[in-house]
Write a protein that holds these residues in place. Structure first.
Motif, PDB file in Angstrom:
ATOM      1  N   TRP A   1       0.665  -1.232  -0.048  1.00 59.40           N
ATOM      2  CA  TRP A   1      -0.056  -0.095  -0.166  1.00 59.40           C
ATOM      3  C   TRP A   1       0.942   1.399  -0.063  1.00 59.40           C
ATOM      4  O   TRP A   1       0.696   2.139  -0.781  1.00 59.40           O
ATOM      5  CB  TRP A   1      -1.023  -0.147   1.189  1.00 59.40           C
ATOM      6  CG  TRP A   1      -1.639   1.225   1.409  1.00 59.40           C
ATOM      7  CD1 TRP A   1      -3.072   1.517   0.987  1.00 59.40           C
ATOM      8  CD2 TRP A   1      -1.440   2.428   2.184  1.00 59.40           C
ATOM      9  NE1 TRP A   1      -3.450   2.382   1.241  1.00 59.40           N
ATOM     10  CE2 TRP A   1      -2.366   3.466   2.407  1.00 59.40           C
ATOM     11  CE3 TRP A   1      -0.270   2.779   2.975  1.00 59.40           C
ATOM     12  CZ2 TRP A   1      -2.615   4.541   2.742  1.00 59.40           C
ATOM     13  CZ3 TRP A   1      -0.316   3.870   3.762  1.00 59.40           C
ATOM     14  CH2 TRP A   1      -1.573   5.027   3.602  1.00 59.40           C
ATOM     15  N   TYR A   2       1.799   1.264   0.957  1.00 54.45           N
ATOM     16  CA  TYR A   2       2.843   2.378   0.954  1.00 54.45           C
ATOM     17  C   TYR A   2       3.658   2.600  -0.585  1.00 54.45           C
ATOM     18  O   TYR A   2       3.790   4.080  -0.621  1.00 54.45           O
ATOM     19  CB  TYR A   2       3.767   2.198   2.083  1.00 54.45           C
ATOM     20  CG  TYR A   2       4.462   3.385   2.322  1.00 54.45           C
ATOM     21  CD1 TYR A   2       4.186   4.405   3.195  1.00 54.45           C
ATOM     22  CD2 TYR A   2       5.994   3.754   1.899  1.00 54.45           C
ATOM     23  CE1 TYR A   2       5.123   5.700   3.613  1.00 54.45           C
ATOM     24  CE2 TYR A   2       6.806   4.572   2.104  1.00 54.45           C
ATOM     25  CZ  TYR A   2       6.304   5.604   2.982  1.00 54.45           C
ATOM     26  OH  TYR A   2       6.951   6.801   3.395  1.00 54.45           O
TER      27      TYR A   2
ATOM     28  N   VAL B   1       2.537   1.815  -3.575  1.00 55.48           N
ATOM     29  CA  VAL B   1       1.871   1.809  -4.971  1.00 55.48           C
ATOM     30  C   VAL B   1       2.016   3.036  -5.460  1.00 55.48           C
ATOM     31  O   VAL B   1       2.398   3.032  -6.788  1.00 55.48           O
ATOM     32  CB  VAL B   1       0.464   1.596  -4.290  1.00 55.48           C
ATOM     33  CG1 VAL B   1      -0.623   2.049  -5.403  1.00 55.48           C
ATOM     34  CG2 VAL B   1       0.007   0.336  -4.116  1.00 55.48           C
ATOM     35  N   GLY B   2       2.043   4.126  -4.763  1.00 57.30           N
ATOM     36  CA  GLY B   2       2.338   5.594  -5.526  1.00 57.30           C
ATOM     37  C   GLY B   2       3.749   5.442  -6.150  1.00 57.30           C
ATOM     38  O   GLY B   2       3.932   5.707  -7.384  1.00 57.30           O
TER      39      GLY B   2
ATOM     40  N   ARG C   1      -3.511   2.947  -9.634  1.00 59.12           N
ATOM     41  CA  ARG C   1      -3.060   3.404  -8.237  1.00 59.12           C
ATOM     42  C   ARG C   1      -4.232   3.701  -7.338  1.00 59.12           C
ATOM     43  O   ARG C   1      -4.197   3.265  -6.071  1.00 59.12           O
ATOM     44  CB  ARG C   1      -2.068   4.786  -8.364  1.00 59.12           C
ATOM     45  CG  ARG C   1      -1.729   4.986  -7.055  1.00 59.12           C
ATOM     46  CD  ARG C   1      -0.905   6.309  -7.496  1.00 59.12           C
ATOM     47  NE  ARG C   1      -1.364   7.489  -8.347  1.00 59.12           N
ATOM     48  CZ  ARG C   1      -2.052   8.229  -8.122  1.00 59.12           C
ATOM     49  NH1 ARG C   1      -2.661   8.221  -6.723  1.00 59.12           N
ATOM     50  NH2 ARG C   1      -2.433   9.121  -8.947  1.00 59.12           N
TER      51      ARG C   1
ATOM     52  N   LYS D   1      -4.950   1.842  -3.880  1.00 59.70           N
ATOM     53  CA  LYS D   1      -4.785   2.328  -2.552  1.00 59.70           C
ATOM     54  C   LYS D   1      -6.101   1.978  -1.823  1.00 59.70           C
ATOM     55  O   LYS D   1      -6.091   1.923  -0.656  1.00 59.70           O
ATOM     56  CB  LYS D   1      -4.712   3.855  -2.792  1.00 59.70           C
ATOM     57  CG  LYS D   1      -3.356   4.092  -3.344  1.00 59.70           C
ATOM     58  CD  LYS D   1      -2.175   4.002  -2.099  1.00 59.70           C
ATOM     59  CE  LYS D   1      -2.287   4.992  -1.244  1.00 59.70           C
ATOM     60  NZ  LYS D   1      -1.015   5.108  -0.365  1.00 59.70           N
TER      61      LYS D   1
ATOM     62  N   GLY E   1      -6.077  -0.266   1.085  1.00 63.76           N
ATOM     63  CA  GLY E   1      -6.470   0.380   2.505  1.00 63.76           C
ATOM     64  C   GLY E   1      -7.707  -0.288   3.252  1.00 63.76           C
ATOM     65  O   GLY E   1      -7.719  -0.567   4.601  1.00 63.76           O
TER      66      GLY E   1
ATOM     67  N   SER F   1     -13.315   2.869   3.143  1.00 62.95           N
ATOM     68  CA  SER F   1     -12.316   3.312   2.303  1.00 62.95           C
ATOM     69  C   SER F   1     -12.682   4.135   1.092  1.00 62.95           C
ATOM     70  O   SER F   1     -11.764   5.095   0.882  1.00 62.95           O
ATOM     71  CB  SER F   1     -11.179   1.884   1.915  1.00 62.95           C
ATOM     72  OG  SER F   1     -10.217   2.750   1.378  1.00 62.95           O
TER      73      SER F   1
END
Length: 310
Positions: free
Chosen positions: A75-76, A78-79, A215, A219, A223, A243
């Protein structure tokens, strides 16, 4: 390489090439200096944030499950990884570019929005083999990120409109309408002037927009899974709804007290028995800790690299 060419007279025979090379070196040095200054500011911000954090409270709430940490890591990242895929396609950026993009994300979060893009631009300019004119591509990627976010926000708001219109979740109608107007106008302006705003080819723009959408959905889904792993008594489907609503609230520009509004949404959907405030505090603290560690690590590395190039 520059000294060897100058010594053999290769550049002296072409004054234009000599001036271009010298200008490139000056630009690289300016880019490195700017990046170093941002890294120094990032380290100051990290020190200030570390000084006021209650690590004991955060650690006590974090699940020990390896699955939680695996999902959180994905998750962290992904960006930065999605942006790396974009720039890999455009410039054949090396794997080390993921670190630069992580630093961009942290700079935007801890310092000032879009300052990370400026630092990433400086990082690229310091590596002239990547792109001769990186500004256009970075601008296009940033604008498309905002546009896809706006489109997603409007779609989410349309789906959640009965809940918003009911007034039960504390989302004021006036602020919602004004925020929606800002989203619509900014999106309309981007589409109206797209021929002048964008510099990349149409197929590249479509690829970038599609990856931005992936993305966003990743997320939201990851999340929801993280929240489910912390509080498994609530179904993952309901966490997915929450979420989605959280992303909707976070992207409405003129809605005040976003965390309070989201807590109200959670109470309406889940009831008072779920400690949503504690969950949000834990996740927010965990993300901040990772931002601080990443910012400190890459900030020091950038300063060391800048000093070694002098």
């Amino acid at each position: 390489m520059y000294k060897d060419s100058f010594a053999t007279g290769e550049l002296a025979a072409d004054p234009g090439a000599t001036l271009q090379a010298a200008d490139g070196i000056r630009n690289s040095r300016k880019a490195a200096l700017f990046s170093a200054l941002v890294s120094l500011a990032l380290l100051v911000a990290v020190a200030v944030q570390f000084d006021g954090m209650d690590f004991t409270h955060i650690v006590a709430m974090i699940p020990s499950s390896p699955l939680f940490w695996a999902v959180f890591a994905v998750w962290y990242l992904v960006g930065p990884v999605s942006e790396w895929i974009i720039y890999r396609r455009l410039w054949h950026i090396p794997v080390s570019g993921i670190g630069a993009l992580m630093r961009k994300m942290v700079s935007n979060e801890l310092l000032l929005g879009y300052l990370g893009e400026a630092q990433f631009y400086a990082w690229v300019r310091g590596r002239r083999q990547l792109s001769a004119a990186p500004f256009g591509a970075i601008k296009d990627v940033t604008i498309l990120s905002a546009l896809t976010g706006n489109v997603t926000t409007m779609a989410m708001l349309a789906v959640a409109w009965p809940l918003v219109f009911s007034g039960k979740i504390g989302l004021g109608m006036q602020s919602t309408f004004v925020s929606l107007g800002v989203v619509l106008v900014s999106s309309f302006v981007i589409l109206l002037f797209r021929q002048k705003l964008f510099s990349l080819a149409g197929n590249e723009l479509r690829f970038i927009a599609a990856l931005h959408l992936v993305r966003i959905f990743a997320k939201v889904g990851l999340g929801a899974l993280l929240w489910y792993l912390v509080l498994p008594d609530v179904s993952v489907e309901l966490w997915l709804v929450l979420s989605t609503l959280r992303m909707l609230v976070s992207r409405l520009p003129l809605v005040p007290n976003k965390d309070v509004v989201f807590a109200g949404i959670a109470v309406v959907l889940l009831g008072h028995h779920v400690s949503v405030a504690a969950l949000l505090a834990m996740m927010g603290g965990l993300v901040l800790v990772f931002h601080l560690v990443v910012g400190a690590g890459f900030g020091v590395a950038d300063l060391v690299e800048s000093s070694s190039q002098r």
